[in-house]
Write an enzyme that holds these catalytic residues in place. Structure first.
Site, PDB file in Angstrom:
ATOM      1  N   HIS A  17       0.781  -1.158  -0.094  1.00 12.53           N
ATOM      2  CA  HIS A  17       0.139  -0.057  -0.139  1.00 12.53           C
ATOM      3  C   HIS A  17       0.818   1.288   0.098  1.00 12.53           C
ATOM      4  O   HIS A  17       0.448   2.416   0.368  1.00 12.53           O
ATOM      5  CB  HIS A  17      -1.211  -0.093   1.184  1.00 12.53           C
ATOM      6  N   HIS A 104      -0.662 -15.025   8.917  1.00 11.70           N
ATOM      7  CA  HIS A 104      -0.159 -14.080   8.240  1.00 11.70           C
ATOM      8  C   HIS A 104       1.387 -13.604   8.842  1.00 11.70           C
ATOM      9  O   HIS A 104       1.591 -14.497  10.033  1.00 11.70           O
ATOM     10  CB  HIS A 104      -0.867 -12.520   8.247  1.00 11.70           C
ATOM     11  N   ASP A 485      -8.047 -12.558  -2.335  1.00 13.78           N
ATOM     12  CA  ASP A 485      -8.561 -13.799  -3.121  1.00 13.78           C
ATOM     13  C   ASP A 485      -9.034 -14.970  -2.354  1.00 13.78           C
ATOM     14  O   ASP A 485      -8.360 -15.183  -1.135  1.00 13.78           O
ATOM     15  CB  ASP A 485      -7.384 -14.507  -3.937  1.00 13.78           C
TER      16      ASP A 485
END
Length: 527
Positions: A17, A104, A485
């Site tokens: 980002h 993560h 996704d």
């Protein structure tokens, strides 16, 4: 580290980002003509928001060239590519900045760098892979022009849905598909209003991927995009393979590698699986859409075939070819395993079965139009292109017909079309009758196709609430927000292809630096 390579180095930079991401290629040869459209094509195959199967993050991934070229030829100086991030939403991650997301890298990132990531996965995001696709798509053009080496990857399975074993062997051992064929056969049309799927041969399926008979569903009620149906038998819905060979290039010759844009209907949505088996592609679409509605995710297996690699690349002991490929492929987010050739199935074989027997390459080129193929036992034989199709026609499922690439396909090599390079007048160039080793022996390429499969875990960002701990040891409930996704497999092949080309390119330069180009024979040389 953010750099891969010894002589051909690729450095990636940027965050998911941030303002932009990019890469620098250092050590690339000069005066190599590069087609930037081919690089963009690979980026388009990887980018998000391709269809309802992928993340709806709207990134165009347009390539910006900053240095290293005079028009379209390399200068030998560092090549710099830039890709701007256009659809940034850091606010999606504000609510769980103090909660490490399960699956993560939030926790390990914090423990290593002592920084809490405020904008998603940052450097650990799959967004980084766009940079290696740009680099690899540049490098692979040199590999093809200089060594006739090409790379193709495709989706073998998603969850428990997989390409039939017989077809899988056909693709790995006999005729690897071209990328265009992967994209064409992997495209599925979805009619949201009627709740039906249609494969590339106009066969209709319900939402459970069950094929509907003609009398069960009236095709006349649908506005079906017109594709070249000259090779489809309307009565049997079967495919004439010889005509597919002749019409294949026209069939995929459009912007999206699927169907003509002008023929698309508002009733149909195009889904891309990158699975070169039409029926399996429909099953994958059905499965992923159901999981997406539940907010869950799934993984799978991707196959990669490096065709016609130079013989003798790989640096024993610690820089073996498969070790270098494994290092690179395992650096792709979500990849958790890799196997070469027979892989783990080889553990069930005897040595007498697994050993790949050598034969002279010259024994394989006794006919004018003979092709280097593998029979059903996995043994290399001299087979006529169309006779091979005829011999296997009764054995292959109807939905698998048409897999043979056309004779003029640039990714299909005829052994008589190239000059075979020998080390000297006495030593002969050899090839193995089988390829259980996956094209690698003792960490060095044999010249056979390099075949490997990658295990892909389910995407960690799911829309299902789970109990977990925050950074301060307090248990809490977390539902991950953002655009993600449900299955990364449809976008993975160009990433694997690019990553593989980076490895092969670096190892070629390492070999040339020691012995020169004359020590790099291949089974098939460009004229």
């Amino acid at each position: 580290m953010s750099t891969y390579g010894t002589l051909l180095k690729v450095t990636s930079y940027g965050e998911s980002h941030g303002k932009a991401i990019g890469c620098v290629i250092d050590g690339f040869l000069s005066n190599i003509e590069i087609n930037f459209d081919l690089i963009q094509k690979q980026l388009d195959r990887r980018r998000p928001n391709q269809s309802k199967l992928t993340s709806n993050r709207n990134e165009k991934d347009k390539l910006v060239i900053l240095s290293g070229f005079d028009e379209n030829k390399t200068l030998g100086t560092p090549i710099t590519f830039l890709i701007y991030n256009e659809d940034i939403k850091k606010e999606d991650y504000n609510s769980f900045i103090n909660i490490p997301r399960p699956g993560h890298g939030d926790y390990t990132y914090f423990m290593k760098y002592h920084v809490k990531n405020k904008s998603g996965s940052s450097r650990f995001s799959g967004r980084e892979t766009a940079t290696r696709v740009a680099a690899g798509a540049c490098i692979e053009q040199w590999l093809y022009k200089s060594y006739n080496c090409s790379i193709v990857s495709y989706v073998h399975s998603v969850g428990n849905i997989k390409i039939p074993e017989q077809v899988s062997k056909e693709l790995e051992n006999k005729n690897p598909p071209s990328r265009d064929l992967v994209d064409s056969y992997g495209t599925v049309r979805y009619n949201e209003k009627e709740k039906i799927f249609m494969d590339c041969f106009n066969r209709i399926y319900d939402m459970n991927a069950s094929m509907l008979k003609t009398d069960e569903y009236n095709k006349n009620t649908l506005t079906i995009p017109s594709i070249d149906n000259t090779y489809i038998n309307v009565k049997t819905n079967e495919c004439n393979i010889n005509q597919v060979d002749n019409n294949h290039n026209n069939y995929i010759n459009d912007k999206d590698n699927t169907f003509n844009n002008s023929e698309k209907s508002d009733e149909w949505i195009y889904l891309q699986t990158r699975c070169p088996h039409p029926y399996t592609a429909v099953q994958i679409c059905s499965y992923i859409l159901k999981l997406k509605n539940k907010g869950d995710s799934v993984g799978g297996i991707a196959t990669c075939i490096i065709q016609n690699p130079p013989i003798g690349i790989g640096e024993p002991i610690f820089d073996k070819l498969e070790a270098e490929l494994a290092k690179m492929i395992l650096s792709i987010p979500a990849v958790k395993g890799i196997e070469f050739g027979s892989g783990f199935n080889g553990t069930y074989m005897f040595g007498s079965m697994h050993n790949d027997i050598f034969i002279p390459v010259e024994n394989m080129s006794t006919k004018k139009e003979s092709d280097l193929l593998y029979d059903d036992k996995g043994e290399c034989k001299n087979m006529s292109y169309h006779s091979t199709i005829q011999n296997n026609e009764d054995q292959i499922l109807n939905s698998t017909k048409g897999f043979m690439p056309p004779k003029n396909d640039k990714n299909f090599n005829n052994i008589d079309d190239y000059n075979v390079t020998f080390n000297n007048n006495e030593e002969k160039l050899l090839i193995t009758k089988t390829n259980n080793c996956g094209g690698i022996l003792a960490g060095i390429s044999t010249g056979n196709n390099i075949v490997f499969r990658s295990a892909i875990k389910p995407v960690s960002s799911i829309q299902i609430e789970k109990e977990t701990s925050d950074f301060y040891g307090n248990m809490c409930n977390l539902k991950v927000q953002g655009r993600h996704d449900s299955c990364i497999l449809p976008r993975l092949p160009p990433i694997i292809e690019a990553s593989s080309s980076m490895v092969i390119g670096d190892l070629i330069l390492r070999q040339i630096s020691k012995y020169g180009d004359k020590k790099l024979p291949t089974l098939f040389r460009n004229m």
